[in-house]
Design a protein around this motif. Structure first.
Motif, PDB file in Angstrom:
ATOM      1  N   THR A 122      45.878  37.908  43.958  1.00 41.91           N
ATOM      2  CA  THR A 122      45.324  37.381  42.703  1.00 41.91           C
ATOM      3  C   THR A 122      45.888  35.996  42.416  1.00 41.91           C
ATOM      4  O   THR A 122      46.842  35.542  43.064  1.00 41.91           O
ATOM      5  CB  THR A 122      45.637  38.301  41.509  1.00 41.91           C
ATOM      6  OG1 THR A 122      47.060  38.316  41.275  1.00 41.91           O
ATOM      7  CG2 THR A 122      45.159  39.717  41.765  1.00 41.91           C
ATOM      8  N   HIS A 153      34.913  38.942  39.485  1.00 38.32           N
ATOM      9  CA  HIS A 153      36.175  38.361  39.961  1.00 38.32           C
ATOM     10  C   HIS A 153      37.381  38.800  39.126  1.00 38.32           C
ATOM     11  O   HIS A 153      38.491  38.309  39.337  1.00 38.32           O
ATOM     12  CB  HIS A 153      36.077  36.843  39.964  1.00 38.32           C
ATOM     13  CG  HIS A 153      35.178  36.299  41.032  1.00 38.32           C
ATOM     14  ND1 HIS A 153      35.514  36.299  42.369  1.00 38.32           N
ATOM     15  CD2 HIS A 153      33.933  35.760  40.958  1.00 38.32           C
ATOM     16  CE1 HIS A 153      34.531  35.772  43.081  1.00 38.32           C
ATOM     17  NE2 HIS A 153      33.552  35.445  42.246  1.00 38.32           N
ATOM     18  N   VAL A 154      37.144  39.722  38.184  1.00 39.50           N
ATOM     19  CA  VAL A 154      38.236  40.237  37.360  1.00 39.50           C
ATOM     20  C   VAL A 154      38.729  41.553  37.972  1.00 39.50           C
ATOM     21  O   VAL A 154      37.920  42.447  38.254  1.00 39.50           O
ATOM     22  CB  VAL A 154      37.758  40.494  35.910  1.00 39.50           C
ATOM     23  CG1 VAL A 154      38.900  41.059  35.066  1.00 39.50           C
ATOM     24  CG2 VAL A 154      37.228  39.202  35.299  1.00 39.50           C
ATOM     25  N   CYS A 162      38.072  41.567  29.528  1.00 36.72           N
ATOM     26  CA  CYS A 162      37.212  40.401  29.751  1.00 36.72           C
ATOM     27  C   CYS A 162      35.952  40.555  28.895  1.00 36.72           C
ATOM     28  O   CYS A 162      35.107  41.427  29.140  1.00 36.72           O
ATOM     29  CB  CYS A 162      36.846  40.288  31.229  1.00 36.72           C
ATOM     30  SG  CYS A 162      36.345  38.609  31.716  1.00 36.72           S
ATOM     31  N   THR A 212      43.855  31.278  32.128  1.00 35.10           N
ATOM     32  CA  THR A 212      43.864  32.711  31.849  1.00 35.10           C
ATOM     33  C   THR A 212      45.293  33.239  31.805  1.00 35.10           C
ATOM     34  O   THR A 212      46.155  32.810  32.573  1.00 35.10           O
ATOM     35  CB  THR A 212      43.065  33.496  32.900  1.00 35.10           C
ATOM     36  OG1 THR A 212      43.640  33.293  34.198  1.00 35.10           O
ATOM     37  CG2 THR A 212      41.605  33.052  32.921  1.00 35.10           C
ATOM     38  N   VAL A 216      43.212  36.742  38.151  1.00 32.84           N
ATOM     39  CA  VAL A 216      41.859  36.975  38.643  1.00 32.84           C
ATOM     40  C   VAL A 216      41.941  37.148  40.157  1.00 32.84           C
ATOM     41  O   VAL A 216      42.962  36.859  40.765  1.00 32.84           O
ATOM     42  CB  VAL A 216      40.927  35.792  38.293  1.00 32.84           C
ATOM     43  CG1 VAL A 216      40.841  35.614  36.789  1.00 32.84           C
ATOM     44  CG2 VAL A 216      41.401  34.498  38.950  1.00 32.84           C
TER      45      VAL A 216
END
Length: 246
Positions: A122, A153-154, A162, A212, A216
């Motif tokens: 990640t 993509h999370v 999200c 973030t 991710v």
């Protein structure tokens, strides 16, 4: 040329993303719950410096003032404006006017100086944009832009964090994140403090990084990341408005 300011001193923490933002500053101004604000596309002329080369760069620390960002304290480096996409102008209910112009987006294991190493496989997503006070009076240091990425993509464990938003593609969502001023543009005056609030001097422009807080998946491409203004404080119809990258 690439825009590479020297790392700024640590800046205050304080506020989560728009949907998670502190009401302190807004309440003090009597604007909590406001559901209107004029939004219009504008050329770089309206208070935003003429954008030419270099690109945005590294940065700062946790939560700050409104969008999810950091305030400012100490000195900020000054550099040329990065290359940006078309500028977007937004006006708040109390009359503050901001110019927003996206510079670049990407992933990094340490997009902000205090970011924790991400788990294997990640990374973190980030975007840089130029924020300008379009008014002839100081404006509250605010962060109208929010960072969106494809839900696929999370990591599974973070997907419930999200959040989708009205008017933005259903497959896009925004994770908890924070914003920080990383540099002054073209010698702009530094933010000022007044009655507990941090303000942008008239006409001043800053490079802001939004990153973030949650990791991710590796493999997320810069073109997958988008910047939108969606909060009712800045839009009149509750629909997300994209700030295009160059």
């Amino acid at each position: 040329m690439s825009y590479r300011p020297t790392p700024p001193r640590p800046m205050p923490s304080g506020h989560p993303s728009h949907r998670r933002r502190r009401k302190r500053g807004a309440g003090k101004l009597g604007i909590a719950g406001a559901l209107s604000g004029a939004v219009a596309m504008a050329a770089v002329a309206a208070g935003i410096v003429v954008f030419r080369p270099p690109g945005g760069e590294d940065p700062g620390s946790p939560s700050g003032l409104t969008s999810q960002g950091d305030g400012t304290q100490g000195e900020l480096p000054s550099g040329q404006a990065p290359a940006t996409g078309p500028a977007l102008s937004v006006t708040t209910p109390e009359g503050y006017g901001y110019g927003l112009a996206a510079a670049k987006a990407g992933t990094d294991d340490r997009p902000l100086d205090d970011a924790q190493p991400p788990p294997e496989g990640t990374t973190y997503a980030y975007a840089d944009y130029v924020l300008t006070n379009n008014q002839r009076r100081p404006a509250l240091l605010d962060y109208p832009a929010d960072l969106f990425l494809p839900r696929e993509h999370v990591p599974d464990g973070s997907r419930e964090r999200c959040m989708p938003q009205p008017g933005i593609p259903e497959d896009m969502c925004t994770l908890p994140n924070r914003s920080r001023v990383t540099a002054r543009v073209n010698g702009a005056e530094a933010p000022i403090s007044e009655a507990g609030d941090t303000l942008i001097p008239p006409g001043a422009s800053y490079v802001v990084r939004i990153a973030t807080d949650l990791p991710v998946k590796d493999g997320l491409k810069p073109e997958d990341l988008k910047l939108y203004v969606w909060n009712a404080r800045y839009t009149s119809d509750r629909k997300g408005i994209e700030i295009a990258f160059p």
